[in-house]
Scaffold this active site. Sequence first.
Site, PDB file in Angstrom:
ATOM      1  N   PHE A  38      18.961  13.214   8.604  1.00  0.00           N
ATOM      2  CA  PHE A  38      18.921  12.746  10.278  1.00  0.00           C
ATOM      3  C   PHE A  38      18.741  11.035  10.162  1.00  0.00           C
ATOM      4  CE2 PHE A  38      16.581  16.766   9.951  1.00  0.00           C
ATOM      5  CZ  PHE A  38      17.470  17.592  10.621  1.00  0.00           C
ATOM      6  N   LYS A  59      10.333  12.078  -9.308  1.00  0.00           N
ATOM      7  CA  LYS A  59      11.114  10.907 -10.168  1.00  0.00           C
ATOM      8  C   LYS A  59      10.071  10.078 -11.063  1.00  0.00           C
ATOM      9  CE  LYS A  59      13.284  11.075  -5.425  1.00  0.00           C
ATOM     10  NZ  LYS A  59      12.257  11.919  -4.657  1.00  0.00           N
ATOM     11  N   ASP A  92      10.805  18.103  -2.935  1.00  0.00           N
ATOM     12  CA  ASP A  92      11.081  16.742  -3.597  1.00  0.00           C
ATOM     13  C   ASP A  92      10.115  15.636  -3.401  1.00  0.00           C
ATOM     14  OD1 ASP A  92      12.926  14.800  -4.952  1.00  0.00           O
ATOM     15  OD2 ASP A  92      12.706  13.835  -3.158  1.00  0.00           O
ATOM     16  N   SER A 137      16.773   9.093   8.971  1.00  0.00           N
ATOM     17  CA  SER A 137      15.220   8.385   9.345  1.00  0.00           C
ATOM     18  C   SER A 137      14.702   8.853  10.700  1.00  0.00           C
ATOM     19  CB  SER A 137      15.296   7.114   8.961  1.00  0.00           C
ATOM     20  OG  SER A 137      15.121   6.618   7.580  1.00  0.00           O
ATOM     21  N   GLY A 138      15.451   9.733  11.275  1.00  0.00           N
ATOM     22  CA  GLY A 138      14.964  10.369  12.515  1.00  0.00           C
ATOM     23  C   GLY A 138      15.847  10.235  13.550  1.00  0.00           C
ATOM     24  N   TYR A 186       5.717   7.785  -3.257  1.00  0.00           N
ATOM     25  CA  TYR A 186       5.208   8.322  -1.979  1.00  0.00           C
ATOM     26  C   TYR A 186       3.979   8.173  -1.601  1.00  0.00           C
ATOM     27  CZ  TYR A 186      10.059   9.924  -1.828  1.00  0.00           C
ATOM     28  OH  TYR A 186      11.459   9.948  -2.192  1.00  0.00           O
TER      29      TYR A 186
END
Length: 327
Positions: A225, A74, A42, A227-228, A47
């Site tokens: 997650f 997108k 994706d 963002s971590g 990005y």
Amino acid sequence: MIELPALGMGCAGIGNLYRVVEDAVAVDTVAHALARGIRFFDVAPHYGFGLAECRLGDALAECDPQGEAIVSTKVGRVLEPTDSVARERHGFVQARPYGPHFDYTGDAILRSHAESLERLKRDRLNLLLAHDLGALTHGAASDGHLRTFLDSGYAAMTRLRDEGAVDAIGVGVNEIAICLALLDEVPLDVILLAGRYTLLEPETAAPLLERCAVTGTRLIVGGPFNSGILIDGSARAEQSHYDYAPPPRWVIERVRTLEALCESHGISLGAAALQFCARAAPIASTIPGLVGRDQVDATIAFQEEPIPDRFWDAVRASNACSEISAA
């Protein structure tokens, strides 16, 4: 609706989200993911302002010449050349010299789709998602963008699907309210929901899960997650992220509770976070963001790690999460 694999790869990271990633590392990440069996990627023009799409396109051209990988991108932003020399823009570091401009009209969506095909070096795409509709992104302008999409952009996406240019259409967002609002207006094949259905706060997505079960809309979970922090844990919270920002105190406390439960059952926090997302029936795929071979390998290990049913019972009983969907 195209059949999606249970595990995919989010590509914001190879667009230099938060940090510079070398071209060779980005391409090798995709190549290694393919070699390890990941077939769903994706991405979005946003990005790195085309950087992630270019890198994914280069990697797939080399490692997937038959076009067997499933690719989602997108629409909703168009890219225009910019003279900005800022090192970081919108969280992307040393991105391409383009700036994003929101435009949900049909013409802009067709343009964005065509430009993505060029960057991705592909003749067609599998999933096409309207990106970042909703008040979280647009504030007071949200209703206007939504009206434009419903009056113009959605028809263009439907046309692309009906003509066979894409297999499925939907939205890629970070909030639940806009998903429910859209489902009141139009059918969606798929929703990519990032960061809102996780082990930290699964109850917030319950209305959407129930709605998708009725409409047959498939859900893709992004950001499993958060963002971590659901990998880094509470000890590294200051270096981690939640919703792309420093984690608030309640998140750190919730993570500590989950860490204790994981330790008592001999499992890793990352495995619990990843596997939780696959437990609800409407979930078609989970797509953590990955950069580097080590993250690919760790994620696959999380997916394969055995987790006993008693762990989910313990999480529910602890009130760390108010609702855990049954397998």
